[in-house]
Design an enzyme around this catalytic site. Structure first.
Site, mmCIF file in Angstrom:
data_model
loop_
_atom_site.group_PDB
_atom_site.id
_atom_site.type_symbol
_atom_site.label_atom_id
_atom_site.label_comp_id
_atom_site.label_asym_id
_atom_site.label_seq_id
_atom_site.Cartn_x
_atom_site.Cartn_y
_atom_site.Cartn_z
ATOM 1 N N CYS A 46 -48.955 1.984 -69.801
ATOM 2 C CA CYS A 46 -48.009 2.910 -69.177
ATOM 3 C C CYS A 46 -46.715 2.948 -69.989
ATOM 4 C CB CYS A 46 -47.723 2.458 -67.750
ATOM 5 S SG CYS A 46 -46.495 3.480 -66.895
ATOM 6 N N CYS A 64 -61.310 18.600 -72.804
ATOM 7 C CA CYS A 64 -60.414 19.215 -71.822
ATOM 8 C C CYS A 64 -58.982 19.362 -72.323
ATOM 9 C CB CYS A 64 -60.441 18.419 -70.524
ATOM 10 S SG CYS A 64 -59.835 16.725 -70.687
ATOM 11 N N HIS A 101 -46.673 9.057 -62.094
ATOM 12 C CA HIS A 101 -47.838 9.940 -62.194
ATOM 13 C C HIS A 101 -48.390 9.846 -63.613
ATOM 14 C CE1 HIS A 101 -50.256 13.602 -61.827
ATOM 15 N NE2 HIS A 101 -49.745 13.965 -62.989
ATOM 16 N N HIS A 104 -55.067 12.792 -63.469
ATOM 17 C CA HIS A 104 -56.028 12.901 -62.383
ATOM 18 C C HIS A 104 -57.366 12.315 -62.817
ATOM 19 C CE1 HIS A 104 -53.010 15.917 -61.259
ATOM 20 N NE2 HIS A 104 -53.371 15.619 -60.023
ATOM 21 N N ASP A 108 -66.802 13.898 -63.131
ATOM 22 C CA ASP A 108 -67.668 14.604 -64.084
ATOM 23 C C ASP A 108 -67.701 13.908 -65.446
ATOM 24 O OD1 ASP A 108 -65.132 15.175 -65.024
ATOM 25 O OD2 ASP A 108 -65.360 17.346 -64.911
ATOM 26 N N ARG A 116 -63.977 10.705 -65.070
ATOM 27 C CA ARG A 116 -63.145 11.158 -66.188
ATOM 28 C C ARG A 116 -61.691 11.033 -65.764
ATOM 29 N NH1 ARG A 116 -61.031 16.511 -67.177
ATOM 30 N NH2 ARG A 116 -62.485 17.235 -65.571
ATOM 31 N N CYS A 118 -58.381 11.811 -66.623
ATOM 32 C CA CYS A 118 -57.727 12.811 -67.469
ATOM 33 C C CYS A 118 -56.225 12.496 -67.427
ATOM 34 C CB CYS A 118 -58.037 14.186 -66.907
ATOM 35 S SG CYS A 118 -57.449 15.552 -67.886
#
Length: 132
Positions: A46, A64, A101, A104, A108, A116, A118
């Site tokens: 982080c 993605c 944050h 997400h 999939d 995943r 992301c």
């Protein structure tokens, strides 16, 4: 245990884009992040607090536009929370240490987890570990 900083302290600690994503739940533009096509061996931590989040061995190319991982380094490193913003149903990934944050998680991804994660590059720092 969440590390508490004031919003002013977060603004001083983070660059403007990282602050927007990590503290205001924004998103970096797809394919723009420095870790999207990063394949060195090591750990991703982080940017806000240094909490170890992901091993490079769990990173994969999801196509993605954001760094994607099929598992976290330790389940206690993140908090998963329902996110109903933007007329979508998603699961938000939050740093368990500082409450920032990160991105997400979706169902999939590849085996063995089918997940995943992301994650926005601007939320991460990389610790090179050539022995991994």
């Amino acid at each position: 245990m969440e590390k508490k900083l004031t919003e002013k302290e977060w603004q001083q600690k983070l660059d403007a884009e990282s602050y927007h994503v990590m503290r205001q739940k924004g998103t970096e533009r797809p394919f723009s992040g420095k870790f999207n096509n990063h394949w060195e061996k090591g750990n991703y931590v982080c940017k806000g607090c240094g909490n170890p989040l992901f091993k490079s061995t769990t990173k994969f190319d999801a196509g993605c536009g954001w760094p994607s991982f099929y598992d976290v380094l330790d389940k206690s490193a993140v908090v998963l929370k329902p996110d109903y913003s933007h007329s979508m149903i998603r699961t938000e990934v939050i740093c368990a240490s500082c409450g920032s944050h990160l991105g997400h998680v979706f169902d999939d991804g590849p085996k063995p987890t089918n997940q995943r994660y992301c994650i926005n590059s601007v939320c991460l720092e990389f610790e090179n570990k050539s022995e991994i």
